[in-house]
Enzyme design. Sequence first.
Site, PDB file in Angstrom:
ATOM      1  CB  SER A  40     -54.845  19.168 -10.004  1.00 35.09           C
ATOM      2  OG  SER A  40     -55.000  17.894 -10.580  1.00 35.09           O
ATOM      3  CE  LYS A  94     -51.626  16.466 -10.481  1.00 34.90           C
ATOM      4  NZ  LYS A  94     -52.950  16.148 -11.069  1.00 34.90           N
ATOM      5  CB  SER A 102     -56.422  17.159 -13.404  1.00 34.64           C
ATOM      6  OG  SER A 102     -57.152  17.828 -12.397  1.00 34.64           O
TER       7      SER A 102
END
Length: 524
Positions: free
Chosen positions: A234, A162, A258
């Site tokens: 996210s 990420k 998330s």
Amino acid sequence: MKYFDADFFNDSKLREMENGAKEFNVPAFRENRRLVAIKDGGLHDPSVLVFKSSWSWSSKSKVKESEMFDYPQTSMPQRPSNDEDIAFMSIIELGELIRTKKITSRELTDVFLRRLKRYGTVLESVITYTEDLAYKQAKEADDLLEQGKYLGPLHGIPYGLKDIIAVPEYNTTWGSKTFKNQVIDMEAFVYKRLKSAGAVLVAKLVTGSLAYDDIWFGGRTRNPWNIEEFSTGSSAGPTASTSAGLVPFAIGSETAGSITYPAARCGVTALRPSFGTVARTGVMSLSESLDKLGPFCRSAADCAIVLDAIRGADAGDPSSREIALEDPFHVDITKLTVGYLDSAEMEVVKVLSAKGAKLVPFKLNYNVESVQSILNITMDVDMLAHFDNWQREGHDDDYEAQDQWPVELRRARLVPAVDYVQAQRARGRLIREVQESFTVDAFIGNATDWELVCLGNLVGLPIVVVPTGFKSIEHPPKGNTRRRTTVTTGIYAPPDHDHIALALAMAYQSVTDHHKQRPPIDAN
């Protein structure tokens, strides 16, 4: 003062407060901001107020940091003849192919980079391809193997991060147009751990802008199981990319849903570890008492392997701990009592019962009614502390989704310090009540119930999100379609008992194949 819920002072006292604020408070505020808040993101100068989620107050650890899990042996897999079949193999299977030299890390890197470039644009799930680094790391993995050195099941395995996780010489954009050209010259702890395990970084994957939902400066990430739908959460890029077979695994993060939300939407097995299990050094911070890093994988067994590689404490993250996790591959589930909420998928209950676990109806009992507001106050104020300068310079006007962080962080300006502390005291009461109510070894329940998401993150509970099936989409296109809505459930355990949740998830997946299904990204 009305908006601080403190409009009870008379005029004389208000003048006194005004003078005191001018003389003492404001100069102190400005000096503190000068010292620690000029750089956004919370990568430096962590708070000395450290949250510990452990329910055991003993500082002694039963497991040494160097002790690894005893990974299961797999039958000797044959190398598939096509890339698609290779792409959906588990870490255990791919690792065995590499160990036995039936495939090289270079060849695996080729496979996944081709898939990332083919589908990453469609899914809007990739921010940066780390191609040069990937081939360098793949060559190192192959060279080590030629020398007879095998680092373990992640040796030569490609993966994604990420894009809130710092990797030197590559942009770390935080998903935001304000920071899209930012290069952070540090190696995040989690990246260093994966590098030392021999894993190969192939891409920085989408994070929602400043780690909020699935909207980023390049678009909005989509769900591989239904391309008309967005991924939510996210950790959008790690989830969608793992679901679509663009990487064997990826690392995401959770502050408030998330990991759980996108894993449920995209039908991926994922682990939100106990708070403090994985050091967050080199990672953009929302809330130092809520942020967690965890893996998205093909299976719970793969999640256990990745967790084993990335867990650990680091001086750069005062909340991180060496946690005494037992080996999830050697948990006897017949000795476990497992609760199930009304929201649990009953197939999971039946399967685990058939495997020998004791299943009982269960309900978490607590009297704190402000769970969701405690999380919002905690997260928003902490986030604003890390992006104070960003707001003061007006960058919130450029934010990708104006109804998200800009609104929440402006509201956070009006949370008095006193009431932030009261929220933490209420959080402590919630933790005590949940601990007293937790009369089982683990429980099964909805992974995306907002109250449970807030509670789990405030308390620091680990959860494994497990795919349990599919149902028809609500508005299918004309003609036959393979698009589906994924069905999942969550397996929750007490803090520092991730191995229990993982063992139960592995037991369920040992006799089901929902987690092995492939999304129809090439079909209608």
